[in-house]
Design a protein around this motif. Sequence first.
Motif, PDB file in Angstrom:
ATOM      1  N   ASN A  82     -45.518 -12.730  72.030  1.00 18.51           N
ATOM      2  CA  ASN A  82     -45.402 -13.655  73.162  1.00 18.51           C
ATOM      3  C   ASN A  82     -46.519 -13.436  74.173  1.00 18.51           C
ATOM      4  O   ASN A  82     -47.016 -14.388  74.773  1.00 18.51           O
ATOM      5  CB  ASN A  82     -44.046 -13.507  73.841  1.00 18.51           C
ATOM      6  N   ASP A  83     -46.920 -12.185  74.370  1.00 17.96           N
ATOM      7  CA  ASP A  83     -48.017 -11.897  75.285  1.00 17.96           C
ATOM      8  C   ASP A  83     -49.335 -12.441  74.751  1.00 17.96           C
ATOM      9  O   ASP A  83     -50.162 -12.952  75.502  1.00 17.96           O
ATOM     10  CB  ASP A  83     -48.136 -10.387  75.521  1.00 17.96           C
ATOM     11  N   VAL A  84     -49.529 -12.335  73.453  1.00 18.93           N
ATOM     12  CA  VAL A  84     -50.732 -12.888  72.825  1.00 18.93           C
ATOM     13  C   VAL A  84     -50.754 -14.397  73.009  1.00 18.93           C
ATOM     14  O   VAL A  84     -51.772 -14.982  73.401  1.00 18.93           O
ATOM     15  CB  VAL A  84     -50.778 -12.531  71.325  1.00 18.93           C
ATOM     16  N   PHE A  85     -49.642 -15.021  72.751  1.00 16.27           N
ATOM     17  CA  PHE A  85     -49.521 -16.466  72.896  1.00 16.27           C
ATOM     18  C   PHE A  85     -49.826 -16.886  74.333  1.00 16.27           C
ATOM     19  O   PHE A  85     -50.607 -17.801  74.578  1.00 16.27           O
ATOM     20  CB  PHE A  85     -48.111 -16.893  72.487  1.00 16.27           C
ATOM     21  N   ASN A  86     -49.217 -16.213  75.296  1.00 19.08           N
ATOM     22  CA  ASN A  86     -49.407 -16.565  76.702  1.00 19.08           C
ATOM     23  C   ASN A  86     -50.839 -16.325  77.179  1.00 19.08           C
ATOM     24  O   ASN A  86     -51.318 -17.023  78.064  1.00 19.08           O
ATOM     25  CB  ASN A  86     -48.437 -15.777  77.578  1.00 19.08           C
ATOM     26  N   PHE A  87     -51.525 -15.354  76.619  1.00 21.36           N
ATOM     27  CA  PHE A  87     -52.896 -15.066  77.022  1.00 21.36           C
ATOM     28  C   PHE A  87     -53.893 -16.052  76.425  1.00 21.36           C
ATOM     29  O   PHE A  87     -54.796 -16.514  77.106  1.00 21.36           O
ATOM     30  CB  PHE A  87     -53.266 -13.632  76.624  1.00 21.36           C
ATOM     31  N   PHE A  88     -53.738 -16.397  75.150  1.00 24.50           N
ATOM     32  CA  PHE A  88     -54.744 -17.197  74.468  1.00 24.50           C
ATOM     33  C   PHE A  88     -54.539 -18.704  74.551  1.00 24.50           C
ATOM     34  O   PHE A  88     -55.491 -19.457  74.351  1.00 24.50           O
ATOM     35  CB  PHE A  88     -54.842 -16.790  72.985  1.00 24.50           C
ATOM     36  N   ILE A  89     -53.350 -19.163  74.808  1.00 24.28           N
ATOM     37  CA  ILE A  89     -53.088 -20.602  74.814  1.00 24.28           C
ATOM     38  C   ILE A  89     -53.915 -21.349  75.863  1.00 24.28           C
ATOM     39  O   ILE A  89     -54.454 -22.412  75.561  1.00 24.28           O
ATOM     40  CB  ILE A  89     -51.584 -20.883  74.952  1.00 24.28           C
ATOM     41  N   PRO A  90     -54.068 -20.860  77.104  1.00 23.95           N
ATOM     42  CA  PRO A  90     -54.918 -21.615  78.045  1.00 23.95           C
ATOM     43  C   PRO A  90     -56.358 -21.752  77.566  1.00 23.95           C
ATOM     44  O   PRO A  90     -56.959 -22.821  77.714  1.00 23.95           O
ATOM     45  CB  PRO A  90     -54.849 -20.798  79.337  1.00 23.95           C
ATOM     46  N   TYR A  91     -56.909 -20.709  76.971  1.00 27.11           N
ATOM     47  CA  TYR A  91     -58.277 -20.779  76.467  1.00 27.11           C
ATOM     48  C   TYR A  91     -58.371 -21.725  75.269  1.00 27.11           C
ATOM     49  O   TYR A  91     -59.335 -22.474  75.130  1.00 27.11           O
ATOM     50  CB  TYR A  91     -58.790 -19.391  76.093  1.00 27.11           C
ATOM     51  N   LEU A  92     -57.376 -21.700  74.427  1.00 25.32           N
ATOM     52  CA  LEU A  92     -57.333 -22.606  73.287  1.00 25.32           C
ATOM     53  C   LEU A  92     -57.221 -24.050  73.767  1.00 25.32           C
ATOM     54  O   LEU A  92     -57.901 -24.942  73.249  1.00 25.32           O
ATOM     55  CB  LEU A  92     -56.153 -22.255  72.375  1.00 25.32           C
ATOM     56  N   PHE A  93     -56.405 -24.281  74.769  1.00 30.33           N
ATOM     57  CA  PHE A  93     -56.248 -25.631  75.309  1.00 30.33           C
ATOM     58  C   PHE A  93     -57.567 -26.154  75.884  1.00 30.33           C
ATOM     59  O   PHE A  93     -57.953 -27.296  75.631  1.00 30.33           O
ATOM     60  CB  PHE A  93     -55.165 -25.650  76.389  1.00 30.33           C
ATOM     61  N   ILE A  94     -58.269 -25.333  76.646  1.00 35.34           N
ATOM     62  CA  ILE A  94     -59.548 -25.747  77.232  1.00 35.34           C
ATOM     63  C   ILE A  94     -60.569 -26.029  76.136  1.00 35.34           C
ATOM     64  O   ILE A  94     -61.285 -27.034  76.170  1.00 35.34           O
ATOM     65  CB  ILE A  94     -60.063 -24.676  78.215  1.00 35.34           C
ATOM     66  N   SER A  95     -60.642 -25.161  75.150  1.00 32.64           N
ATOM     67  CA  SER A  95     -61.588 -25.337  74.054  1.00 32.64           C
ATOM     68  C   SER A  95     -61.312 -26.621  73.285  1.00 32.64           C
ATOM     69  O   SER A  95     -62.229 -27.405  73.004  1.00 32.64           O
ATOM     70  CB  SER A  95     -61.512 -24.130  73.118  1.00 32.64           C
ATOM     71  N   VAL A  96     -60.070 -26.870  72.934  1.00 28.93           N
ATOM     72  CA  VAL A  96     -59.716 -28.070  72.180  1.00 28.93           C
ATOM     73  C   VAL A  96     -59.927 -29.319  73.035  1.00 28.93           C
ATOM     74  O   VAL A  96     -60.403 -30.342  72.545  1.00 28.93           O
ATOM     75  CB  VAL A  96     -58.267 -27.975  71.663  1.00 28.93           C
ATOM     76  N   ALA A  97     -59.609 -29.242  74.322  1.00 28.00           N
ATOM     77  CA  ALA A  97     -59.806 -30.399  75.202  1.00 28.00           C
ATOM     78  C   ALA A  97     -61.284 -30.753  75.320  1.00 28.00           C
ATOM     79  O   ALA A  97     -61.652 -31.934  75.221  1.00 28.00           O
ATOM     80  CB  ALA A  97     -59.217 -30.109  76.581  1.00 28.00           C
ATOM     81  N   LEU A  98     -62.145 -29.764  75.502  1.00 26.91           N
ATOM     82  CA  LEU A  98     -63.579 -30.044  75.595  1.00 26.91           C
ATOM     83  C   LEU A  98     -64.127 -30.587  74.280  1.00 26.91           C
ATOM     84  O   LEU A  98     -64.940 -31.515  74.271  1.00 26.91           O
ATOM     85  CB  LEU A  98     -64.332 -28.778  76.002  1.00 26.91           C
ATOM     86  N   TYR A  99     -63.688 -30.011  73.194  1.00 27.80           N
ATOM     87  CA  TYR A  99     -64.126 -30.477  71.878  1.00 27.80           C
ATOM     88  C   TYR A  99     -63.647 -31.900  71.626  1.00 27.80           C
ATOM     89  O   TYR A  99     -64.385 -32.725  71.082  1.00 27.80           O
ATOM     90  CB  TYR A  99     -63.587 -29.522  70.816  1.00 27.80           C
ATOM     91  N   SER A 100     -62.422 -32.212  72.012  1.00 31.59           N
ATOM     92  CA  SER A 100     -61.883 -33.564  71.839  1.00 31.59           C
ATOM     93  C   SER A 100     -62.646 -34.572  72.692  1.00 31.59           C
ATOM     94  O   SER A 100     -62.935 -35.679  72.224  1.00 31.59           O
ATOM     95  CB  SER A 100     -60.404 -33.602  72.214  1.00 31.59           C
ATOM     96  N   VAL A 101     -62.974 -34.210  73.910  1.00 39.46           N
ATOM     97  CA  VAL A 101     -63.736 -35.112  74.780  1.00 39.46           C
ATOM     98  C   VAL A 101     -65.114 -35.374  74.181  1.00 39.46           C
ATOM     99  O   VAL A 101     -65.589 -36.513  74.152  1.00 39.46           O
ATOM    100  CB  VAL A 101     -63.845 -34.531  76.206  1.00 39.46           C
TER     101      VAL A 101
END
Length: 122
Positions: A82-101
């Motif tokens: 759960n700690d891994v998930f909570n730490f990496f999800i914001p970075y994953l979201f930003i990366s995917v959002a920029l790539y999608s844009v």
Amino acid sequence: MIFNWIFNLMIQVPGSSFQYILPFVAFNLHLMQVVFFHVIVIITSMGEQKRIGGYHYVIPFLLSFAVSLFFFSSLSFFPSHNDVFNFFIPYLFISVALYSVYYTYLMIRHLYDSYTKLMSEG
């Protein structure tokens, strides 16, 4: 899309196995944008052999490699998945959002160029 469905099913399974698939989820999300762009280019090519560069596929592999290195080297710092998930999800979201844009912009530009070419040819 099938891999995203499988990953979503794996998230619901309790245990520490989820922490090892997070880099694959990131890779899949990045690669989906490239594949969709490639399909749009093929559909709108209007009979000409239009190819997209191989670098479009190299970037998701490099991003996946970098995420995996950082991810697996930092697993010892987190006591639970759960700690891994909570730490990496914001970075994953930003990366995917920029790539999608970025790929949305490329698709719109390609569709606009195809439209103007079609209108100029009559």
